[in-house]
Design an enzyme around this catalytic site. Structure first.
Site, PDB file in Angstrom:
ATOM      1  N   HIS A 115       0.889  -1.232  -0.020  1.00 23.73           N
ATOM      2  CA  HIS A 115       0.123   0.042   0.022  1.00 23.73           C
ATOM      3  C   HIS A 115       0.915   1.305   0.050  1.00 23.73           C
ATOM      4  CE1 HIS A 115      -3.128   2.711   0.902  1.00 23.73           C
ATOM      5  NE2 HIS A 115      -2.560   3.304   2.076  1.00 23.73           N
ATOM      6  N   CYS A 229      -4.268   3.060  -4.871  1.00 25.78           N
ATOM      7  CA  CYS A 229      -3.375   4.115  -4.007  1.00 25.78           C
ATOM      8  C   CYS A 229      -2.028   4.280  -4.661  1.00 25.78           C
ATOM      9  CB  CYS A 229      -3.373   3.226  -2.613  1.00 25.78           C
ATOM     10  SG  CYS A 229      -2.189   1.511  -2.952  1.00 25.78           S
TER      11      CYS A 229
END
Length: 358
Positions: A115, A229
């Site tokens: 992430h 993301c």
């Protein structure tokens, strides 16, 4: 700018899977498909030939349907982006950690499923900030729909949004990931970036997990781009470079999840497929495809569903993609699905070459 609890800026990383969708199960399932050994396209509008299909932006962000409930609250400590003094020097940090690290530690980090976020530090005030973009209702809901018995069409709980909050959790990012200085910029640049983020956040409203390409080869045709993301981080870096931010020369890698297929076929939208005069055969085929991905599965049901997915995607080479609120058919090709951790260089500063005379 929307605040915490709504779809907009206002903390945390990807905090789990959709309600009822155990994250470890679907992560395991995805990895199983990527490791699968090598072994009738439906009709549609074949006049669409702009590749990759442009991500659709919207004039406003709709309120989420009450049916859609997050297992982990979106952006619980979020705040608006503060205005910085023009002469402030803002440090920009690359932040990266394994997906679901808060729950599973470095488990997915070993598989390079990461992430991404951005950190900022004001040198005038010493305050730190984190900014990231992720799913409102977790990854499972953004990737697969719910098949509700009272509704004819698949029901999607798919929104993604930016989240901004004060502070950087050093331990979270450093322990199993990355926290490194990548750029510096002025307070004026930061304030211009904040206005851009607001616009980007209000018009780019849904998450897209997959990047769809013709093959893993360099230069292969890309049919669809992901919107996740890492793409938010890359868009922000690009904007900062345009504003004049000075980036360092360091290697930066990002996780990408690929599907490989022949040329996709456009099928239609919800009304044309599932409406009163829709294509009932096609509607049934799409719902049958998504049925094995349903939530609230026991371990036994999950294993059975995994076999069904393997049969459809790997053996019969079929995949139905929902993109821009429209459905596409993908004739799948070897290696079908692949997770990569690829280098994407930091951008170069936008320099106005005023000294070059014509």
């Amino acid at each position: 700018m929307a605040q915490a609890g709504s779809a907009g800026l206002g903390a945390g990383e990807q905090r789990g899977a959709a309600p009822g969708r155990a994250p470890w199960r679907w992560a395991l399932g995805l990895l199983w498909l990527t490791a699968a050994p090598g072994w009738s396209q439906v009709s549609g509008d074949r006049t669409r030939r702009q590749w990759p299909v442009p991500y659709k932006r919207f004039s406003f962000r709709p309120e989420p349907d009450p049916y859609c409930q997050a297992k982990y609250t979106f952006c619980p400590t979020g705040s608006s982006i503060p205005a910085m003094k023009g002469d402030d020097v803002i440090e920009v940090f690359r932040l990266q950690a394994p997906v679901w690290e808060f729950k599973y530690g470095d488990l997915l980090g070993h598989m390079k499923i990461m992430h991404d976020a951005i950190g900022f530090r004001s040198t005038l005030t010493g305050k730190n900030y984190t900014m990231e973009w992720y799913e409102l209702f977790q990854l499972g809901n953004c990737t697969f729909p719910h098949l509700r018995p009272e509704m004819n069409a698949p029901f999607w709980c798919n929104q993604g949004a930016a989240c901004f909050f004060e502070g950087i959790d050093d331990i979270h990012w450093k322990e199993n990931g990355t926290l490194v200085l990548v750029a510096t910029m002025s307070g004026n640049m930061f304030n211009k970036m904040a206005k851009w983020v607001k616009q980007d956040n209000e018009t780019g409203i849904y998450y897209e997990t997959w990047t769809v390409q013709a093959s893993p080869e360099k230069g292969a045709e890309t049919w669809f781009e992901s919107y996740d993301c890492s793409k938010f981080v890359l868009r922000t870096y690009k904007k900062l470079a345009e504003l004049g931010a000075e980036f360092k020369k360091i290697e930066t890698n990002y996780t990408r999840i690929f599907l490989y297929s022949g040329e996709p076929t456009y099928l239609g939208n919800e009304t044309s497929i599932f409406g009163p005069v829709g294509n009932k055969t096609l509607a049934l085929a799409i719902k049958r495809f998504y049925y094995p991905f349903k939530p609230h599965l026991s371990t036994k049901e999950f294993l059975v569903s995994l076999l069904q997915i393997f049969d459809t995607v790997i053996i019969h080479r079929q995949f139905y993609l929902f993109y821009n609120f429209e459905y596409w058919f993908l004739p799948m090709k070897f290696p079908f699905i692949k997770i990569t951790y690829e280098e994407i260089p930091l951008p170069n500063r936008n320099r106005t070459l005023w000294f070059i005379k014509p």
